[in-house]
Write a protein that holds these residues in place. Structure first.
Motif, PDB file in Angstrom:
ATOM      1  N   TRP A 146       0.859  -1.171   0.000  1.00  0.00           N
ATOM      2  CA  TRP A 146       0.000   0.000   0.000  1.00  0.00           C
ATOM      3  C   TRP A 146       0.900   1.228   0.000  1.00  0.00           C
ATOM      4  N   VAL A 147       0.577   2.146  -0.884  1.00  0.00           N
ATOM      5  CA  VAL A 147       1.362   3.366  -1.051  1.00  0.00           C
ATOM      6  C   VAL A 147       0.441   4.556  -0.870  1.00  0.00           C
ATOM      7  N   ARG A 148       0.894   5.555  -0.140  1.00  0.00           N
ATOM      8  CA  ARG A 148       0.160   6.819  -0.061  1.00  0.00           C
ATOM      9  C   ARG A 148       0.649   7.663  -1.222  1.00  0.00           C
ATOM     10  N   GLU A 149      -0.239   7.916  -2.189  1.00  0.00           N
ATOM     11  CA  GLU A 149       0.104   8.644  -3.409  1.00  0.00           C
ATOM     12  C   GLU A 149       0.663  10.027  -3.084  1.00  0.00           C
ATOM     13  N   ALA A 150       1.782  10.363  -3.688  1.00  0.00           N
ATOM     14  CA  ALA A 150       2.399  11.669  -3.467  1.00  0.00           C
ATOM     15  C   ALA A 150       1.525  12.791  -4.024  1.00  0.00           C
ATOM     16  N   SER A 151       0.854  12.539  -5.138  1.00  0.00           N
ATOM     17  CA  SER A 151       0.084  13.597  -5.796  1.00  0.00           C
ATOM     18  C   SER A 151      -1.252  13.891  -5.110  1.00  0.00           C
ATOM     19  N   THR A 152      -1.901  12.854  -4.551  1.00  0.00           N
ATOM     20  CA  THR A 152      -3.240  13.041  -3.987  1.00  0.00           C
ATOM     21  C   THR A 152      -3.318  12.793  -2.485  1.00  0.00           C
ATOM     22  N   GLY A 153      -2.338  12.067  -1.934  1.00  0.00           N
ATOM     23  CA  GLY A 153      -2.379  11.706  -0.524  1.00  0.00           C
ATOM     24  C   GLY A 153      -3.276  10.520  -0.232  1.00  0.00           C
ATOM     25  N   LEU A 154      -3.866   9.937  -1.268  1.00  0.00           N
ATOM     26  CA  LEU A 154      -4.769   8.807  -1.086  1.00  0.00           C
ATOM     27  C   LEU A 154      -3.995   7.486  -1.063  1.00  0.00           C
ATOM     28  N   PRO A 155      -4.487   6.498  -0.302  1.00  0.00           N
ATOM     29  CA  PRO A 155      -3.828   5.191  -0.299  1.00  0.00           C
ATOM     30  C   PRO A 155      -4.130   4.439  -1.593  1.00  0.00           C
ATOM     31  N   ARG A 156      -3.156   3.648  -2.024  1.00  0.00           N
ATOM     32  CA  ARG A 156      -3.307   2.881  -3.268  1.00  0.00           C
ATOM     33  C   ARG A 156      -2.725   1.485  -3.048  1.00  0.00           C
ATOM     34  N   LEU A 157      -3.497   0.464  -3.390  1.00  0.00           N
ATOM     35  CA  LEU A 157      -3.023  -0.910  -3.331  1.00  0.00           C
ATOM     36  C   LEU A 157      -2.252  -1.188  -4.616  1.00  0.00           C
ATOM     37  N   ILE A 158      -1.001  -1.652  -4.485  1.00  0.00           N
ATOM     38  CA  ILE A 158      -0.146  -1.915  -5.644  1.00  0.00           C
ATOM     39  C   ILE A 158       0.173  -3.409  -5.689  1.00  0.00           C
ATOM     40  N   PRO A 159      -0.387  -4.142  -6.668  1.00  0.00           N
ATOM     41  CA  PRO A 159      -0.004  -5.541  -6.838  1.00  0.00           C
ATOM     42  C   PRO A 159       1.348  -5.594  -7.569  1.00  0.00           C
ATOM     43  N   ALA A 160       2.357  -6.140  -6.915  1.00  0.00           N
ATOM     44  CA  ALA A 160       3.724  -6.110  -7.438  1.00  0.00           C
ATOM     45  C   ALA A 160       3.856  -6.822  -8.782  1.00  0.00           C
ATOM     46  N   ARG A 161       3.054  -7.809  -9.053  1.00  0.00           N
ATOM     47  CA  ARG A 161       3.153  -8.542 -10.327  1.00  0.00           C
ATOM     48  C   ARG A 161       2.729  -7.707 -11.524  1.00  0.00           C
ATOM     49  N   GLU A 162       1.960  -6.668 -11.287  1.00  0.00           N
ATOM     50  CA  GLU A 162       1.459  -5.847 -12.387  1.00  0.00           C
ATOM     51  C   GLU A 162       2.354  -4.660 -12.716  1.00  0.00           C
ATOM     52  N   TYR A 163       3.362  -4.401 -11.879  1.00  0.00           N
ATOM     53  CA  TYR A 163       4.210  -3.227 -12.050  1.00  0.00           C
ATOM     54  C   TYR A 163       5.674  -3.575 -11.839  1.00  0.00           C
ATOM     55  N   ARG A 164       6.540  -2.708 -12.364  1.00  0.00           N
ATOM     56  CA  ARG A 164       7.949  -2.733 -11.995  1.00  0.00           C
ATOM     57  C   ARG A 164       8.106  -1.671 -10.929  1.00  0.00           C
ATOM     58  N   LEU A 165       8.728  -2.027  -9.824  1.00  0.00           N
ATOM     59  CA  LEU A 165       8.831  -1.123  -8.683  1.00  0.00           C
ATOM     60  C   LEU A 165      10.290  -0.713  -8.464  1.00  0.00           C
ATOM     61  N   ARG A 166      10.467   0.514  -8.011  1.00  0.00           N
ATOM     62  CA  ARG A 166      11.795   0.954  -7.590  1.00  0.00           C
ATOM     63  C   ARG A 166      11.661   2.027  -6.521  1.00  0.00           C
ATOM     64  N   ARG A 167      12.687   2.082  -5.681  1.00  0.00           N
ATOM     65  CA  ARG A 167      12.741   3.115  -4.648  1.00  0.00           C
ATOM     66  C   ARG A 167      13.252   4.409  -5.273  1.00  0.00           C
ATOM     67  N   THR A 168      12.802   5.500  -4.718  1.00  0.00           N
ATOM     68  CA  THR A 168      13.369   6.797  -5.073  1.00  0.00           C
ATOM     69  C   THR A 168      13.641   7.545  -3.780  1.00  0.00           C
ATOM     70  N   SER A 169      14.593   8.406  -3.814  1.00  0.00           N
ATOM     71  CA  SER A 169      14.854   9.248  -2.655  1.00  0.00           C
ATOM     72  C   SER A 169      15.197  10.637  -3.159  1.00  0.00           C
ATOM     73  N   VAL A 170      14.932  11.586  -2.349  1.00  0.00           N
ATOM     74  CA  VAL A 170      15.237  12.968  -2.726  1.00  0.00           C
ATOM     75  C   VAL A 170      16.555  13.336  -2.080  1.00  0.00           C
ATOM     76  N   ALA A 171      17.496  13.772  -2.889  1.00  0.00           N
ATOM     77  CA  ALA A 171      18.812  14.172  -2.387  1.00  0.00           C
ATOM     78  C   ALA A 171      19.011  15.643  -2.691  1.00  0.00           C
ATOM     79  N   PRO A 172      19.619  16.387  -1.782  1.00  0.00           N
ATOM     80  CA  PRO A 172      19.839  17.813  -2.052  1.00  0.00           C
ATOM     81  C   PRO A 172      20.844  18.018  -3.178  1.00  0.00           C
ATOM     82  N   THR A 173      20.644  19.065  -3.946  1.00  0.00           N
ATOM     83  CA  THR A 173      21.591  19.406  -5.003  1.00  0.00           C
ATOM     84  C   THR A 173      22.783  20.119  -4.385  1.00  0.00           C
ATOM     85  N   THR A 174      23.922  19.985  -5.023  1.00  0.00           N
ATOM     86  CA  THR A 174      25.117  20.670  -4.491  1.00  0.00           C
ATOM     87  C   THR A 174      25.497  21.837  -5.355  1.00  0.00           C
TER      88      THR A 174
END
Length: 74
Positions: A46-74
């Motif tokens: 379950w992911v809380r959508e960044a754009s809407t704030g709503l929860p979303r059930l994500i079946p892993a078999r239907e998507y390719r998943l990856r982590r993202t992180s925000v890093a400060p620019t230098t």
């Protein structure tokens, strides 16, 4: 800020609440947000959508998943 992208996730057992996740369908970003719960044994998370704030059930078999992180620019 810049976005740091990590490799694709192949094992949901390594995903934890609080991880920032993108769910891709072919070459299109479909969902992005913060993981709230993981049920690795069911192949879903379950992911809380960044754009809407709503929860979303994500079946892993239907998507390719990856982590993202925000890093400060230098």
């Amino acid at each position: 800020m810049t976005t740091t992208i990590t490799p694709w996730i192949h094992d949901l057992a390594r995903v934890r609440p609080g991880d920032r996740i993108e769910a891709w369908d072919q070459d299109h970003l479909r969902h992005a947000g913060t993981v709230s719960q993981v049920a690795a044994h069911l192949g879903v998370l379950w992911v809380r959508e960044a754009s809407t704030g709503l929860p979303r059930l994500i079946p892993a078999r239907e998507y390719r998943l990856r982590r993202t992180s925000v890093a400060p620019t230098t």
